[in-house]
Design a protein around this motif. Structure first.
Motif, PDB file in Angstrom:
ATOM      1  N   LYS A 125       0.815  -1.203   0.000  1.00  0.00           N
ATOM      2  CA  LYS A 125       0.000   0.000   0.000  1.00  0.00           C
ATOM      3  C   LYS A 125       0.858   1.267   0.000  1.00  0.00           C
ATOM      4  CE  LYS A 125      -3.031   0.708   3.453  1.00  0.00           C
ATOM      5  NZ  LYS A 125      -3.267   2.122   3.635  1.00  0.00           N
ATOM      6  N   GLU A 126       2.017   1.176   0.626  1.00  0.00           N
ATOM      7  CA  GLU A 126       2.845   2.359   0.842  1.00  0.00           C
ATOM      8  C   GLU A 126       3.150   3.162  -0.426  1.00  0.00           C
ATOM      9  OE1 GLU A 126       5.650   2.033   4.759  1.00  0.00           O
ATOM     10  OE2 GLU A 126       6.347   1.140   2.896  1.00  0.00           O
ATOM     11  N   VAL A 127       3.296   2.454  -1.536  1.00  0.00           N
ATOM     12  CA  VAL A 127       3.730   3.138  -2.747  1.00  0.00           C
ATOM     13  C   VAL A 127       2.561   3.615  -3.606  1.00  0.00           C
ATOM     14  CG1 VAL A 127       5.945   1.968  -2.834  1.00  0.00           C
ATOM     15  CG2 VAL A 127       3.930   0.907  -3.890  1.00  0.00           C
ATOM     16  N   GLY A 128       1.367   3.200  -3.252  1.00  0.00           N
ATOM     17  CA  GLY A 128       0.225   3.531  -4.116  1.00  0.00           C
ATOM     18  C   GLY A 128      -0.518   4.762  -3.657  1.00  0.00           C
ATOM     19  N   PHE A 129      -1.578   5.075  -4.406  1.00  0.00           N
ATOM     20  CA  PHE A 129      -2.398   6.244  -4.074  1.00  0.00           C
ATOM     21  C   PHE A 129      -3.151   6.060  -2.762  1.00  0.00           C
ATOM     22  CE2 PHE A 129      -2.301   7.086  -8.758  1.00  0.00           C
ATOM     23  CZ  PHE A 129      -1.564   8.255  -8.657  1.00  0.00           C
ATOM     24  N   HIS A 130      -3.353   4.812  -2.378  1.00  0.00           N
ATOM     25  CA  HIS A 130      -4.115   4.560  -1.159  1.00  0.00           C
ATOM     26  C   HIS A 130      -3.243   4.493   0.086  1.00  0.00           C
ATOM     27  CE1 HIS A 130      -8.073   2.930  -3.101  1.00  0.00           C
ATOM     28  NE2 HIS A 130      -7.892   4.228  -3.254  1.00  0.00           N
ATOM     29  N   ALA A 131      -2.028   5.038  -0.026  1.00  0.00           N
ATOM     30  CA  ALA A 131      -1.101   4.950   1.107  1.00  0.00           C
ATOM     31  C   ALA A 131      -1.688   5.549   2.380  1.00  0.00           C
ATOM     32  CB  ALA A 131       0.201   5.648   0.747  1.00  0.00           C
ATOM     33  N   GLN A 132      -2.411   6.642   2.210  1.00  0.00           N
ATOM     34  CA  GLN A 132      -2.951   7.311   3.397  1.00  0.00           C
ATOM     35  C   GLN A 132      -4.208   6.635   3.937  1.00  0.00           C
ATOM     36  OE1 GLN A 132      -3.571  11.511   3.388  1.00  0.00           O
ATOM     37  NE2 GLN A 132      -1.842  11.859   2.019  1.00  0.00           N
ATOM     38  N   LEU A 133      -4.773   5.784   3.139  1.00  0.00           N
ATOM     39  CA  LEU A 133      -6.049   5.172   3.514  1.00  0.00           C
ATOM     40  C   LEU A 133      -5.835   4.131   4.614  1.00  0.00           C
ATOM     41  CD1 LEU A 133      -8.932   5.475   2.571  1.00  0.00           C
ATOM     42  CD2 LEU A 133      -8.516   3.700   0.873  1.00  0.00           C
ATOM     43  N   GLN A 134      -6.603   4.250   5.671  1.00  0.00           N
ATOM     44  CA  GLN A 134      -6.510   3.282   6.761  1.00  0.00           C
ATOM     45  C   GLN A 134      -7.173   1.972   6.347  1.00  0.00           C
ATOM     46  OE1 GLN A 134      -5.338   3.824  10.071  1.00  0.00           O
ATOM     47  NE2 GLN A 134      -4.419   5.695   9.259  1.00  0.00           N
ATOM     48  N   CYS A 135      -6.611   0.859   6.835  1.00  0.00           N
ATOM     49  CA  CYS A 135      -7.170  -0.442   6.469  1.00  0.00           C
ATOM     50  C   CYS A 135      -8.668  -0.521   6.778  1.00  0.00           C
ATOM     51  CB  CYS A 135      -6.470  -1.551   7.240  1.00  0.00           C
ATOM     52  SG  CYS A 135      -4.691  -1.443   7.196  1.00  0.00           S
ATOM     53  N   LEU A 187      -8.997   8.195  22.962  1.00  0.00           N
ATOM     54  CA  LEU A 187      -7.951   9.129  23.391  1.00  0.00           C
ATOM     55  C   LEU A 187      -7.244   8.589  24.631  1.00  0.00           C
ATOM     56  CD1 LEU A 187      -9.692  12.630  23.130  1.00  0.00           C
ATOM     57  CD2 LEU A 187      -8.037  11.633  21.563  1.00  0.00           C
ATOM     58  N   ASP A 188      -8.058   8.033  25.521  1.00  0.00           N
ATOM     59  CA  ASP A 188      -7.551   7.504  26.781  1.00  0.00           C
ATOM     60  C   ASP A 188      -6.522   6.403  26.549  1.00  0.00           C
ATOM     61  OD1 ASP A 188      -7.614   7.346  29.617  1.00  0.00           O
ATOM     62  OD2 ASP A 188      -8.718   5.452  29.413  1.00  0.00           O
ATOM     63  N   LYS A 189      -6.648   5.679  25.425  1.00  0.00           N
ATOM     64  CA  LYS A 189      -5.712   4.590  25.133  1.00  0.00           C
ATOM     65  C   LYS A 189      -4.688   5.015  24.098  1.00  0.00           C
ATOM     66  CE  LYS A 189      -9.342   1.635  26.567  1.00  0.00           C
ATOM     67  NZ  LYS A 189     -10.314   2.697  26.909  1.00  0.00           N
ATOM     68  N   GLY A 190      -4.529   6.312  23.928  1.00  0.00           N
ATOM     69  CA  GLY A 190      -3.519   6.827  23.024  1.00  0.00           C
ATOM     70  C   GLY A 190      -3.882   6.710  21.556  1.00  0.00           C
ATOM     71  N   MET A 191      -5.153   6.462  21.254  1.00  0.00           N
ATOM     72  CA  MET A 191      -5.564   6.352  19.851  1.00  0.00           C
ATOM     73  C   MET A 191      -6.303   7.611  19.428  1.00  0.00           C
ATOM     74  SD  MET A 191      -7.066   2.605  20.410  1.00  0.00           S
ATOM     75  CE  MET A 191      -7.014   1.687  18.900  1.00  0.00           C
ATOM     76  N   GLN A 192      -6.475   7.741  18.106  1.00  0.00           N
ATOM     77  CA  GLN A 192      -7.224   8.875  17.589  1.00  0.00           C
ATOM     78  C   GLN A 192      -8.714   8.578  17.636  1.00  0.00           C
ATOM     79  OE1 GLN A 192      -6.430  10.844  13.998  1.00  0.00           O
ATOM     80  NE2 GLN A 192      -4.275  10.298  13.934  1.00  0.00           N
ATOM     81  N   PRO A 193      -9.544   9.601  17.689  1.00  0.00           N
ATOM     82  CA  PRO A 193     -10.985   9.374  17.547  1.00  0.00           C
ATOM     83  C   PRO A 193     -11.262   8.677  16.208  1.00  0.00           C
ATOM     84  CG  PRO A 193     -10.575  11.597  18.281  1.00  0.00           C
ATOM     85  CD  PRO A 193      -9.242  11.007  17.969  1.00  0.00           C
ATOM     86  N   ALA A 194     -12.316   7.881  16.169  1.00  0.00           N
ATOM     87  CA  ALA A 194     -12.585   7.036  15.001  1.00  0.00           C
ATOM     88  C   ALA A 194     -12.712   7.847  13.715  1.00  0.00           C
ATOM     89  CB  ALA A 194     -13.852   6.215  15.244  1.00  0.00           C
ATOM     90  N   CYS A 195     -13.401   8.995  13.771  1.00  0.00           N
ATOM     91  CA  CYS A 195     -13.619   9.754  12.538  1.00  0.00           C
ATOM     92  C   CYS A 195     -12.314  10.320  12.001  1.00  0.00           C
ATOM     93  CB  CYS A 195     -14.639  10.864  12.769  1.00  0.00           C
ATOM     94  SG  CYS A 195     -14.195  12.029  14.062  1.00  0.00           S
ATOM     95  N   PHE A 196     -11.402  10.676  12.895  1.00  0.00           N
ATOM     96  CA  PHE A 196     -10.101  11.192  12.458  1.00  0.00           C
ATOM     97  C   PHE A 196      -9.279  10.055  11.859  1.00  0.00           C
ATOM     98  CE2 PHE A 196     -11.688  14.084  15.527  1.00  0.00           C
ATOM     99  CZ  PHE A 196     -11.244  15.333  15.158  1.00  0.00           C
ATOM    100  N   GLU A 197      -9.336   8.923  12.526  1.00  0.00           N
ATOM    101  CA  GLU A 197      -8.558   7.764  12.098  1.00  0.00           C
ATOM    102  C   GLU A 197      -8.979   7.314  10.699  1.00  0.00           C
ATOM    103  OE1 GLU A 197      -7.008   5.657  14.915  1.00  0.00           O
ATOM    104  OE2 GLU A 197      -6.005   4.360  13.477  1.00  0.00           O
ATOM    105  N   MET A 198     -10.278   7.322  10.422  1.00  0.00           N
ATOM    106  CA  MET A 198     -10.781   6.749   9.173  1.00  0.00           C
ATOM    107  C   MET A 198     -10.830   7.757   8.032  1.00  0.00           C
ATOM    108  SD  MET A 198     -10.985   3.768   9.692  1.00  0.00           S
ATOM    109  CE  MET A 198     -10.141   3.405  11.220  1.00  0.00           C
ATOM    110  N   CYS A 199     -10.483   8.986   8.268  1.00  0.00           N
ATOM    111  CA  CYS A 199     -10.532   9.978   7.185  1.00  0.00           C
ATOM    112  C   CYS A 199      -9.403   9.701   6.200  1.00  0.00           C
ATOM    113  CB  CYS A 199     -10.403  11.386   7.747  1.00  0.00           C
ATOM    114  SG  CYS A 199     -10.421  12.630   6.454  1.00  0.00           S
TER     115      CYS A 199
END
Lengths: 403, 169, 255
Positions: free
Chosen positions: B69-79, C194-206
Motif C-alpha cells: 500500500k505504501e507506494v500507491g495512491f491509497h497509502a494514506q487510507l486506513q485499512c 484518546l484515553d488509550k492513546g488512539m485517535q478518535p474514530a472519525c479522524f482515524e478513518m478519514c
C-alpha cells in the motif's frame, strides 16, 4: 420503539429543504405545550385573586376563592407534563438534588416550590384556617380528619388570631404577585434564553408569556365561575363578571400589542433567520398562528370585549358571550404556546428547511396523555371545591382586619 | 406567638429539613469534585468499548499489505476505512489457523462499483480536491454507470477490483 | 377615623405597590448572576485543551467519518441519529443554495444538480464543536452534561434525565436522544480512544486527513499549526459559543 422509528421515516419523507439529521425528530411535543399553558393558568388565576386582595376590588369578591383554588389545582399538575415527557422520569428528583444554577429549567424547580409552598398554600391556609376549624366541628369522618390535619390541629379562632391570619395572608399575597410574575416570566425565560433558536430567543418572551398567562388565567376563572354558578343554579354576580371581562380586555390588548411589537421588531431587523421564519409563519404555522391564535384567540375576543365596554346587552346574552369568549381565549392561548413550542422546532437551525409534526392519539406524547393532564386539574378543582367551598365561608371583608 | 403560627413554622421546618436530608443522601458521591457534574462520568465515558483497532495493529500480521500500500495512491487510507472495524478480528484472529477463521471474525472485502463509488463517484464537490499535497495528485473520479463498460447490459458484473488492485490502484 | 380612611388606603396602595416593584426588582437583579452564565472556563496555561480542525478543501465526502462514528460508538443505525455527519453544499448559478445529507453521507453522495447549473459545491463534515461556552452545558438542569478539564463536552448517561433541553440549546444540531436509553447522546471525541492513546474514530478513518485535532495549549501541536497556516472560521460565530471546531475554507453559506 419501532413504531417511533417508523413515524420518523414518515416525517423524513415530509421534510422540506434541509434539516440537520438530528432535527427530524421533534424533541418537545404536546406535553411541553401544556406545561407553559398550565403554569400560565396558575399565574393568571392567582393574579386575579390578588387584585381583589391587594387593590381591594371588592367587586371581584365572588371569584376570590375560586381563583385561588383554581390556581392551586392547576399548580399541583403543572410539572406533571414535564416529568412525564422525560426520557428517564425516575431521575426527575435530580433537578432538586443537584440543580445546575445556570439552567433555567433547574431554577424553575425552586421557583415552582416557592410559589406552591410559600405563596399558594400559605395564602389558602391563612384564608381557610378559621373555616376549617369551624367545619371540623360540623362534620365527621374523613372530612373532619382532613380539616383537622390541614389546619395543623390548631384550634384558635379568636378574633385576634383571625386578624393575624388575615394580616399574614395579605403579606403573602403581596409577595405572591411578584412571585406569580416570576413564575411565569421564568417559563418564558426557559424559551427566551435559547440563543440557538431565533423563534424563541427574544427578550420579550418572558413578558409575552406573562401577559398571555394573565389573560388565560383570568379567562379560566371567569369560565369556571360562570359554570359553577349555573351548576349550583345561583344568581350570577354580573358586576363581578363585567369587571373581570374589562380586565380581560385590557390585558389581552397589552398582550396583543406586545406580541405585535415582537413580530414588528423581528420583521424590521430582518436578521439571518428572517426568511426561514417568514416561510414558517406563512407555511406550516399559518393555521395555528393566524387562524387559531390570531383570529379566534385574539381578534374576535378583542372586538367582542371591546364592544361590550360600550354597549351592554341583556344579562343572559352577556353571560353567553362571556362564556364563549373565555373559551375562545383559552383555545387561543393554548395555540400561542403551541406556536412557540412546536413552531420553534419546525424549522432547522441551519435555516435551510423544515421538518413536520404529527402527534398520535396514544403514547406518552399523544393526545390522550395531553387530555389527561388537562382533565386532572379539573378533578382536583372539584375535590377542592367540595372540601373548601368558598361560598360556605363565613363572610368577612379582608380589609377590616388589614386596615 | 400564637400556637397555630408556631405549628406552621414547625411544619415548614420539617419539610425543609427533610428536603435537605434527602438531598444530601441522594447527591452522588463524586458530584462537584471537578465541576457541576459527577466526576466519575469521565471515567465511565473512557470505559466504553473500542471497535476500530488502527492500522498499526493490522500491519502487525498483514505486513505485506503495508509495503504493498505504501507506494500507491491509497497509502494514506486506513485499512479499516474499507474493511470495517477490526479490533475483534485483531484480538482473536491469531488463535485460529489459516482459513479456519469463523465468519464472525472475518472482515469485509469491498470492491464493488457501489463501494468504491463512495469516494470515486464523479461529483462537482470532489473533482478539484487534492488529496496528496506531496505529489499534488487529485482524487480520480469516474461515473460508475459509464466507466469502462465492456457490455452495457452486463456492467454490474464488472467489479472494480477485477482491474484495479485496491491496495495499489 | 373617617378623615383618615382614604389616606390609609392610599398608603396601603403605595405600600403594596412598592413591595411589588421591589420584589420584581430583586427577582430580576438575581437572574443575570455573572458567575452562572457559562459553565466552564478554559484552563489557564497548563493542561490539555482540545481543539478540532477540519479542512473543507480536503474533504472528499466519502462519509467514512460518519460511518466510523456510528460503528465505534454504537449509534443507532436509523438516519435520525448522528454524532458526526457530512453535508454537501451546492451553490447554483442563480445563487440558491442546496444542502443535502442523505443518511448523513454514510452511503456516499449523488450529485443531484447538473454540472452546468453549479456555481460551486463542497462537502462540510459536521460534528460536536466542543464549545468552551457550551449552550448545552449551560442549560442542563442536573449537571448531566459537562465539559471535562480537557475541554471535551460529555454526557453522563447514568445521570441524564432526558429532558431534551440540551438538544434544543445546541445551535449545531449535534445532539439527539438515544431512542433506547432515553438519554441525550453526542460526540465524545472518542474519549475512550484518546484515553488509550488512539485517535478518535472519525479522524482515524478519514482518507485525506481532512480532519485533525490536538491540544490548543501546546504551541507545537498539529491543531495550532493548522490554525496558523489557514484562515479558519467557526460556524455561527455570532452565537459566541466558544466553538473549538475550526474550519478551513468555510463558506458563509454553511450554517
Amino acid at each position: 420503539m419501532t413504531q417511533h422509528i417508523q413515524h420518523l421515516y414518515e416525517v423524513l419523507s415530509k421534510v422540506d429543504g434541509y434539516v440537520y439529521p438530528n432535527e427530524i425528530e421533534l424533541n418537545w411535543s404536546i406535553l411541553i405545550v401544556l406545561y407553559p399553558y398550565i403554569t400560565g393558568l396558575v399565574a393568571g388565576a392567582f393574579i386575579l385573586a390578588s387584585l381583589e386582595r391587594i387593590f381591594k376590588l371588592h367587586v371581584l369578591r365572588p371569584t376570590y376563592g375560586i381563583a385561588l383554588l383554581t390556581a392551586l389545582s392547576f399548580m399541583l399538575v403543572a410539572t406533571m407534563p414535564l416529568v412525564s415527557h422525560l426520557g428517564k422520569p425516575q431521575r426527575a428528583y435530580e433537578i432538586m438534588v443537584t440543580p445546575h444554577l445556570s439552567s433555567a429549567m433547574a431554577i424553575f424547580g425552586f421557583v415552582y416550590l416557592w410559589y406552591l409552598m410559600v405563596v399558594l398554600l400559605l395564602e389558602i391556609w391563612f384564608d381557610y384556617r378559621r373555616d376549617m376549624i369551624i367545619w371540623a366541628g360540623e362534620t365527621t369522618g374523613l372530612k373532619r380528619f382532613l380539616y383537622r390535619a390541614f389546619s395543623l390541629w390548631s384550634t384558635d379562632i379568636s378574633p385576634k388570631a383571625v386578624a393575624l391570619d388575615n394580616k399574614l395572608g395579605y403579606i403573602v399575597t403581596i409577595i405572591g404577585v411578584p412571585s406569580a410574575f416570576l413564575l411565569h416570566g421564568y417559563v418564558g425565560f426557559i424559551f427566551g434564553s435559547i440563543k440557538a433558536n431565533p423563534w424563541w430567543s427574544t427578550v420579550l418572551m418572558p413578558v409575552i408569556f406573562l401577559f398571555s398567562a394573565i389573560v388565560s388565567g383570568i379567562a379560566l376563572v371567569m369560565l369556571v365561575y360562570i359554570v359553577i354558578t349555573s351548576i349550583r343554579k345561583l344568581k350570577i354576580d354580573m358586576p363581578c363578571v363585567d369587571t373581570i371581562a374589562s380586565y380581560l380586555f385590557y390585558i389581552l390588548l397589552i398582550d396583543f400589542v406586545l406580541e405585535g411589537l415582537d413580530q414588528i421588531h423581528r420583521i424590521y431587523i430582518a436578521e439571518e433567520s428572517f426568511d426561514v421564519l417568514h416561510n414558517l409563519v406563512f407555511g406550516r404555522l399559518f393555521f395555528t398562528l393566524f387562524i387559531m391564535q390570531g383570529l379566534i384567540g385574539t381578534v374576535i375576543p378583542l372586538l367582542t370585549l371591546g364592544t361590550l365596554q360600550f354597549y351592554k346587552p341583556k344579562i343572559q346574552i352577556r353571560k353567553a358571550i362571556y362564556t364563549v369568549i373565555a373559551a375562545l381565549i383559552l383555545i387561543g392561548i393554548f395555540f400561542m404556546r403551541w406556536n412557540v413550542v412546536i413552531g420553534g422546532q419546525l424549522f432547522s437551525k441551519s435555516f435551510y428547511g423544515y421538518t413536520s409534526f404529527k402527534i398520535g392519539l396514544i403514547g406518552t406524547e399523544g393526545y390522550l396523555m395531553a387530555a389527561f393532564w388537562l382533565i386532572v386539574p379539573f378533578i382536583i378543582l372539584s375535590f377542592l371545591l367540595w372540601l373548601f367551598p368558598p361560598w360556605k365561608k363565613k363572610e368577612d371583608d379582608h380589609e377590616i382586619q388589614v386596615g | 406567638m400564637p400556637q397555630h403560627i408556631k405549628r406552621l413554622i414547625g411544619a415548614f421546618a420539617v419539610v425543609i429539613i427533610l428536603f435537605l436530608v434527602l438531598q444530601s443522601f441522594l447527591r452522588p458521591t463524586s458530584f462537584g469534585k471537578l465541576g457541576h457534574y459527577r466526576a466519575d462520568a469521565i471515567q465511565e465515558n473512557k470505559m466504553k468499548a473500542l471497535h476500530f483497532a488502527g492500522s498499526d495493529k493490522c500491519t502487525k500480521c498483514h505486513e505485506e499489505m503495508k509495503t504493498d500500500k505504501e507506494v500507491g495512491f491509497h497509502a494514506q487510507l486506513q485499512c479499516e476505512a474499507c474493511h470495517g472495524p477490526g479490533l475483534k478480528h485483531a484480538m482473536y484472529a491469531d488463535k485460529f489457523k489459516d482459513g479456519e477463521l469463523p465468519d464472525s471474525l472475518l472482515l469485509h472485502k469491498p470492491g464493488s462499483r457501489k463501494e468504491c463509488a463512495v469516494c470515486h463517484q464523479l461529483n462537482a464537490a470532489r473533482v478539484k480536491i487534492v488529496f496528496d499535497t506531496i505529489n499534488n495528485s487529485m482524487i480520480k473520479q469516474i461515473d460508475p454507470m459509464k466507466h469502462n463498460l465492456v457490455d452495457k447490459r452486463n456492467f454490474a458484473k464488472l467489479v472494480c477490483i477485477e482491474c484495479h488492485n485496491p491496495h495499489q490502484p | 377615623m373617617n378623615i383618615n380612611k382614604p389616606n390609609l388606603s392610599r398608603r396601603d396602595f403605595f405600600k403594596a405597590g412598592s413591595i411589588i416593584v421591589g420584589g420584581i426588582t430583586v427577582a430580576t437583579a438575581l437572574t443575570p448572576f455573572d458567575g452562572l452564565l457559562f459553565a466552564t472556563e478554559p484552563p489557564k496555561g497548563k493542561g490539555k485543551w482540545y481543539g478540532i480542525g477540519i479542512d473543507i478543501n480536503k474533504c472528499i465526502g466519502c462519509g467514512n467519518c460518519a460511518k466510523a462514528c456510528k460503528l465505534e460508538n454504537n449509534v443507532p443505525k436509523d438516519p435520525f441519529y448522528f454524532r458526526s455527519w457530512v453535508e454537501q453544499y451546492t451553490i447554483k448559478n442563480d445563487g440558491s443554495v442546496l444542502v443535502e445529507s442523505p443518511n448523513g453521507g454514510i452511503d456516499g453522495f449523488k450529485q443531484s444538480v447538473p454540472d452546468e447549473e453549479i456555481f460551486k459545491s463542497f462537502f462540510v463534515p459536521k460534528m460536536c464543536n466542543h464549545c468552551a461556552k457550551s449552550p448545552c452545558v449551560q442549560v442542563c438542569p442536573v449537571g448531566a452534561t459537562f465539559e471535562t478539564p480537557e475541554g471535551i463536552v460529555l454526557v453522563d448517561e447514568n445521570y441524564c434525565i432526558g429532558c431534551r433541553y440540551c438538544v434544543q440549546a445546541c445551535p449545531y444540531g449535534c445532539r439527539f436522544i438515544n431512542p433506547e436509553k432515553g438519554t441525550a447522546e453526542k460526540c465524545t471525541l472518542c474519549i475512550h480512544r484518546l484515553d488509550k492513546g488512539m485517535q478518535p474514530a472519525c479522524f482515524e478513518m478519514c482518507p485525506t486527513e481532512a480532519r485533525i485535532f490536538g491540544d490548543l495549549n501546546d504551541p507545537g501541536s498539529k491543531i495550532n499549526y493548522f490554525l496558523k497556516n489557514h484562515t479558519c472560521m467557526v460556524i455561527k460565530p455570532n452565537l459566541n459559543t466558544g466553538s473549538k471546531l475550526f474550519y478551513n475554507a468555510l463558506s458563509p453559506e454553511v450554517r
